[in-house]
Each structure stands twice: as structure tokens, then as C-alpha cells.
Design a protein around this motif. Structure first.
Motif, PDB file in Angstrom:
ATOM      1  N   LEU A 120     -33.802 -37.866   3.912  1.00  0.00           N
ATOM      2  CA  LEU A 120     -32.792 -38.107   4.944  1.00  0.00           C
ATOM      3  C   LEU A 120     -32.145 -36.801   5.402  1.00  0.00           C
ATOM      4  N   ALA A 121     -32.097 -35.823   4.507  1.00  0.00           N
ATOM      5  CA  ALA A 121     -31.478 -34.535   4.850  1.00  0.00           C
ATOM      6  C   ALA A 121     -32.324 -33.736   5.836  1.00  0.00           C
ATOM      7  N   MET A 122     -33.648 -33.930   5.785  1.00  0.00           N
ATOM      8  CA  MET A 122     -34.567 -33.073   6.546  1.00  0.00           C
ATOM      9  C   MET A 122     -34.272 -33.005   8.044  1.00  0.00           C
ATOM     10  N   PRO A 123     -34.063 -34.119   8.760  1.00  0.00           N
ATOM     11  CA  PRO A 123     -33.802 -33.996  10.201  1.00  0.00           C
ATOM     12  C   PRO A 123     -32.507 -33.252  10.527  1.00  0.00           C
ATOM     13  N   TYR A 124     -31.532 -33.342   9.622  1.00  0.00           N
ATOM     14  CA  TYR A 124     -30.276 -32.625   9.862  1.00  0.00           C
ATOM     15  C   TYR A 124     -30.461 -31.126   9.643  1.00  0.00           C
ATOM     16  N   MET A 125     -31.240 -30.755   8.633  1.00  0.00           N
ATOM     17  CA  MET A 125     -31.544 -29.335   8.432  1.00  0.00           C
ATOM     18  C   MET A 125     -32.379 -28.796   9.591  1.00  0.00           C
ATOM     19  N   LYS A 126     -33.296 -29.619  10.066  1.00  0.00           N
ATOM     20  CA  LYS A 126     -34.111 -29.204  11.217  1.00  0.00           C
ATOM     21  C   LYS A 126     -33.228 -28.947  12.429  1.00  0.00           C
ATOM     22  N   ARG A 127     -32.269 -29.841  12.651  1.00  0.00           N
ATOM     23  CA  ARG A 127     -31.355 -29.675  13.790  1.00  0.00           C
ATOM     24  C   ARG A 127     -30.474 -28.436  13.613  1.00  0.00           C
ATOM     25  N   ALA A 128     -30.052 -28.183  12.382  1.00  0.00           N
ATOM     26  CA  ALA A 128     -29.240 -26.991  12.114  1.00  0.00           C
ATOM     27  C   ALA A 128     -30.015 -25.728  12.476  1.00  0.00           C
ATOM     28  N   VAL A 129     -31.301 -25.715  12.115  1.00  0.00           N
ATOM     29  CA  VAL A 129     -32.162 -24.559  12.420  1.00  0.00           C
ATOM     30  C   VAL A 129     -32.401 -24.439  13.925  1.00  0.00           C
ATOM     31  N   GLU A 130     -32.562 -25.581  14.589  1.00  0.00           N
ATOM     32  CA  GLU A 130     -32.760 -25.548  16.046  1.00  0.00           C
ATOM     33  C   GLU A 130     -31.547 -24.945  16.751  1.00  0.00           C
ATOM     34  N   LEU A 131     -30.369 -25.249  16.239  1.00  0.00           N
ATOM     35  CA  LEU A 131     -29.142 -24.754  16.866  1.00  0.00           C
ATOM     36  C   LEU A 131     -28.823 -23.314  16.483  1.00  0.00           C
ATOM     37  N   LEU A 139     -32.434 -22.379   7.099  1.00  0.00           N
ATOM     38  CA  LEU A 139     -33.888 -22.254   7.074  1.00  0.00           C
ATOM     39  C   LEU A 139     -34.435 -22.491   5.667  1.00  0.00           C
ATOM     40  N   PHE A 140     -33.798 -21.879   4.673  1.00  0.00           N
ATOM     41  CA  PHE A 140     -34.278 -22.023   3.294  1.00  0.00           C
ATOM     42  C   PHE A 140     -34.186 -23.478   2.836  1.00  0.00           C
ATOM     43  N   GLN A 141     -33.058 -24.116   3.105  1.00  0.00           N
ATOM     44  CA  GLN A 141     -32.902 -25.517   2.700  1.00  0.00           C
ATOM     45  C   GLN A 141     -33.876 -26.429   3.450  1.00  0.00           C
ATOM     46  N   TYR A 142     -34.117 -26.101   4.720  1.00  0.00           N
ATOM     47  CA  TYR A 142     -35.102 -26.871   5.490  1.00  0.00           C
ATOM     48  C   TYR A 142     -36.491 -26.708   4.873  1.00  0.00           C
ATOM     49  N   GLY A 143     -36.805 -25.479   4.462  1.00  0.00           N
ATOM     50  CA  GLY A 143     -38.086 -25.231   3.799  1.00  0.00           C
ATOM     51  C   GLY A 143     -38.224 -26.042   2.520  1.00  0.00           C
ATOM     52  N   LEU A 144     -37.146 -26.117   1.747  1.00  0.00           N
ATOM     53  CA  LEU A 144     -37.172 -26.922   0.519  1.00  0.00           C
ATOM     54  C   LEU A 144     -37.389 -28.399   0.827  1.00  0.00           C
ATOM     55  N   CYS A 145     -36.728 -28.877   1.881  1.00  0.00           N
ATOM     56  CA  CYS A 145     -36.916 -30.278   2.279  1.00  0.00           C
ATOM     57  C   CYS A 145     -38.369 -30.545   2.656  1.00  0.00           C
TER      58      CYS A 145
END
Length: 220
Positions: A120-131, A139-145
Motif C-alpha cells: 500500500l505504501a508503494m504508490p505513495y512513495m512513487k508519487r513522492a518521487v514524481e513530485l 527514492l530509497f524507500q520506493y526502491g525498497l517497496c
């Protein structure tokens, strides 16, 4: 300059006493302006007074239930207190109220990770990186997800972006080593990554274990 802007400048300079004077005067002169209470709450958060900070954020929300920055402020304090379920609700309300920035999505993602809800966290991390594509932590947390959900090629590319931005990020090198060894069956590349992690952080226990495992595999 108006008192609110002056107070924010003092806060940014770390001059909390003068910031408090500005925000107090602003509230005194216009007690029905909720943003002044939010800023005072941010100040109280910065000086380590979470209970009073939450009271100011709640006061702002009594005046304006759609004030997303107040929800964000409360969410951050609850996160620091490890009250992750309530923090999650606050960050969701902040986003719903229009606080559409990288920090809010990142904090909601981190809260879900703390709750064990990586998928569930992944799309929010993706959006954080997009912004904010240069936010190393996001980026690191998105990579972990991504790695946790076995989206390995994208995870590798994300970790490579992390070390491009922060060449001394030992954990990114370690996770690249895991990805190459565990999913790509490329022990030579994995060894290179583990060694780079250890060069940056010689006491990195996980990287040392990874290096031993792939070194043993290569010597067989």
C-alpha cells in the motif's frame, strides 16, 4: 513585512523566541485566522513541545476543517510518537484537503511501511518521487517497496538513481547486491556492490554477510 511572514523567517533562521513573539502578536491581532495557529504549532513542534503543538493545530482545524497543513502537522507529531494508525489518518486527511506535495506522500508511505503495509505504501512513495525526483530518502524507500514486491528491474534502477545522487549511500549498494545475487544470479556484480557498501561503511554487518555468501558461491 507582516508578522506571519516575519515569524516564518525567524523560524527558518532558528530564532524561535522572535518567531514566537511574531506569531503571538499575529494571533492577538487576528484571533480568527487559522494559519497563524498552524505556524505557532509548527514552532512548538520545532522546539519539542508536541502536546501544545497538537492543541494549536486542533485550534486551527476548529476554524477550518479543510486546512491540510494542520493535519500534516498533527500527523508528523503522531508519527514521531509511533502512533502510526492515527498518523496515517492525518496524512490521508492532509492529502484529501489538498496538501499535494512530496513530503506528505512520503510521510504517508513511511507510515504504511511502519504498519507493515509495504504494498500500500508503494504508490505513495512513487508519487513522492514524481513530485521530487531528487529526494534521496523517497527514492530509497520506493526502491525498497519495489524490491519487496519483486519488481526487481525497477528497484535496481531506483537504487542506481539513489547512488547517483548520493554516492556514499551504503544501504543502496547493499540492496543492489541483494538484488543482483538473489534475483539476477549475478554474484560477481553482487560482490562488487557489497564491497562498495563496506568501503563506505566497514561495519555494515548485512553487507559483510552478503559478501561472504557470494564470495563462497564464487569460489565453489
Amino acid at each position: 513585512m507582516d508578522l506571519n511572514k516575519q515569524g516564518i523567517e525567524y523560524m527558518q533562521e532558528g530564532n524561535y523566541e522572535e518567531a514566537a513573539k511574531c506569531f503571538s502578536q499575529a494571533i492577538e491581532e487576528n484571533p480568527k485566522e487559522p494559519i497563524y495557529y498552524v505556524n505557532f504549532g509548527n514552532l512548538l513542534s520545532a522546539v519539542g513541545d508536541p502536546e501544545r503543538a497538537i492543541a494549536f493545530f486542533n485550534k486551527a482545524l476548529e476554524m477550518d476543517k479543510e486546512l491540510g497543513t494542520a493535519y500534516y502537522g498533527i500527523g508528523s507529531l503522531l508519527y514521531n510518537q509511533e502512533d502510526f494508525m492515527k498518523a496515517k489518518d492525518m496524512f490521508e486527511k492532509a492529502i484529501k484537503a489538498g496538501v499535494d506535495n512530496s513530503d506528505t506522500y512520503f510521510m504517508l508511505g513511511m507510515t504504511l511501511i511502519q504498519l507493515g503495509q509495504t504494498k500500500l505504501a508503494m504508490p505513495y512513495m512513487k508519487r513522492a518521487v514524481e513530485l521530487n525526483e531528487n529526494d534521496v530518502d523517497a527514492l530509497f524507500q520506493y526502491g525498497l517497496c519495489l524490491a519487496g514486491e519483486s519488481v526487481i528491474d525497477e528497484a535496481i534502477n531506483t537504487f542506481l538513481r539513489v547512488i547517483e545522487l548520493e554516492p556514499a549511500h551504503s544501504d543502496a549498494f547493499y540492496n543492489l547486491g541483494v538484488a543482483y545475487a538473489g534475483f539476477k544470479n549475478d554474484n560477481k556484480k553482487a560482490l562488487e556492490m557489497f564491497e562498495k557498501a563496506l568501503k563506505i561503511q566497514p561495519e555494515h554487518v548485512l553487507a559483510a554477510n552478503g559478501k561472504k555468501i557470494v564470495s563462497d558461491a564464487l569460489s565453489e
